[in-house]
Write an enzyme that holds these catalytic residues in place. Sequence first.
Site, PDB file in Angstrom:
ATOM      1  N   GLU A 205      92.995  30.659  31.402  1.00 10.25           N
ATOM      2  CA  GLU A 205      92.490  29.540  31.247  1.00 10.25           C
ATOM      3  C   GLU A 205      92.639  28.510  33.334  1.00 10.25           C
ATOM      4  O   GLU A 205      92.870  27.406  33.374  1.00 10.25           O
ATOM      5  CB  GLU A 205      92.562  28.148  30.465  1.00 10.25           C
ATOM      6  CG  GLU A 205      92.450  28.728  28.987  1.00 10.25           C
ATOM      7  CD  GLU A 205      92.437  28.285  27.562  1.00 10.25           C
ATOM      8  OE1 GLU A 205      92.412  28.338  26.496  1.00 10.25           O
ATOM      9  OE2 GLU A 205      93.269  27.220  27.781  1.00 10.25           O
TER      10      GLU A 205
ATOM     11  N   GLU B 175      88.799  34.868  24.254  1.00 11.94           N
ATOM     12  CA  GLU B 175      89.602  33.497  22.882  1.00 11.94           C
ATOM     13  C   GLU B 175      88.901  32.770  22.620  1.00 11.94           C
ATOM     14  O   GLU B 175      87.584  32.488  22.845  1.00 11.94           O
ATOM     15  CB  GLU B 175      90.594  33.394  23.616  1.00 11.94           C
ATOM     16  CG  GLU B 175      91.806  32.642  22.881  1.00 11.94           C
ATOM     17  CD  GLU B 175      92.648  32.008  23.480  1.00 11.94           C
ATOM     18  OE1 GLU B 175      93.661  32.111  24.377  1.00 11.94           O
ATOM     19  OE2 GLU B 175      92.655  30.249  23.182  1.00 11.94           O
TER      20      GLU B 175
END
Length: 517
Positions: free
Chosen positions: A195, A313
């Site tokens: 991220e 994810e």
Amino acid sequence: MRTKVLFFIILSLFSQCIAEEVTVSVKGVTSIATTDDNFVCATLDWWPHNKCDYNQCPWGNAGILNLDLKNKILSNAIKAFNPLRIRIGGSLQDQVLYKVGNAVKTCHHFIRRKTGLFGFSKGCLHMDRWDKINGLFKETGAVVTFGLNALFGRTKSTTEDNLWVGDWDIRNARDLMNYTVSKGYKIESYELGNELCASGVSAKVTAEQYAKDIVALKNLVKELYPDSSNQPKVLGPAGFFDKKWFSTFLEKSGPDVVDGLTHHIYNLGPGNDPGLIDKIQDPFFLSEIVQTFKDISETVKTFGPWSGAWVGESGGAYNSGGKDVSRTFVNGFWYLDQLGMTSTFNHKVYCRQALIGGNYALLNTTTFVPNPDYYGALLWHRLMGKNVLSATHNGSPYLRVYSHCSRHKPGITLLLINMSNSTTFDVSVANDANLYPDNIKVDCNGGAQREEYHLTPECGNIQSDVLLLNGTPLKLTESLDIPSINPELVDPYSPIKVSPDSIVFATLRGFHAPACA
């Protein structure tokens, strides 16, 4: 007055028994997308026991550094997939140091620290722990993705919040990978960072810099794994989709560098949202994420056709999921719908957050006993092949339908999700040759008995964590093995009855689908 009350009672009972006839059209001549053989994936995360959200700390000892790797249920749950794809990564990934080689002098456990990313200091992976982790993977035959620390060697920008600058220092990753190779541990793919793309979550890197770094990772993989036949894949950027950032990254990194374009999905919002359960049962809300999957697919096609889209994810609700929702039957409406939806948009892999840990785990964080979504994932893995077929109907939007060629066996498998709490759907399946508008006929399954797996919650409570298969609770055996999952054999000439608040997998062995040959 008594007559009026009686009327409303009768009306209520009648409304609960409504049956709607639906014809599902499946185009068996051509597939519309393909997934990886190991499409279903689950994650293991780094969170320590004091990772807390909304006045609760639902991770316990489920983090990678604390997990009981010898737990028999854990081992059996992984083995049942034969194999299960597992991704090691998560928010603290870019603060993990590897205690091997000379690049890291001091290496400590994660501790609470306000100045650290996500409120934690850097943490340490010692090689004795890495040995034990790989022991579990070898025993269970897991297919492993490992997420590398992509902030190693970088510094915070002095001019822009959250931006980290400088080249990625590959030394610590090289030492870990060298050790891994020397021990013969099998890693199917390496992912760089977590991220850090676009605006990032707690830190970010520019697309141009990340592209440069992932080229460095690709070269490192080629150096340490010179045999191209067993060379691990390279994945990235493992974050939330931003079209400009992702497109620039693919352009700058160039052909044949990124094997899997990984993005994250938490489309249900925060875990403490009081309307979470309503979102999960709302097909219109669930469909809002379709544009993201479509955009990702088109970005891969335009800028990186050598790679493939992965959901790296996805836990539904972020910050560890929703208590009393994410680990219960109702969450399967969101989860299985996501598996179906992403596969139609040519996604190769879908990683569920998490295998264990938080409120959204496939296994109970304390007892390791499978939650309902574990069995949904297992059924998908065993029944749904990699060739995706078009499946449509003109009935209620509360009936979601997906179809794949069956895995390892002839025919097709349907996934039917009934989000209505009052309507039963009687589903007939039509074989659409998709050559001529009128060339559609109801398929009789060639006379072979249809195999059906009806999933419902115990006592009709959609927030139950006990799943019924064809009316029988799925429970571990006395030896803590995953129970047998057997279908109900049904007359192929009868419709598939999909009860309110239920999920059905149905395999039609005799369905003529040239795309599945």
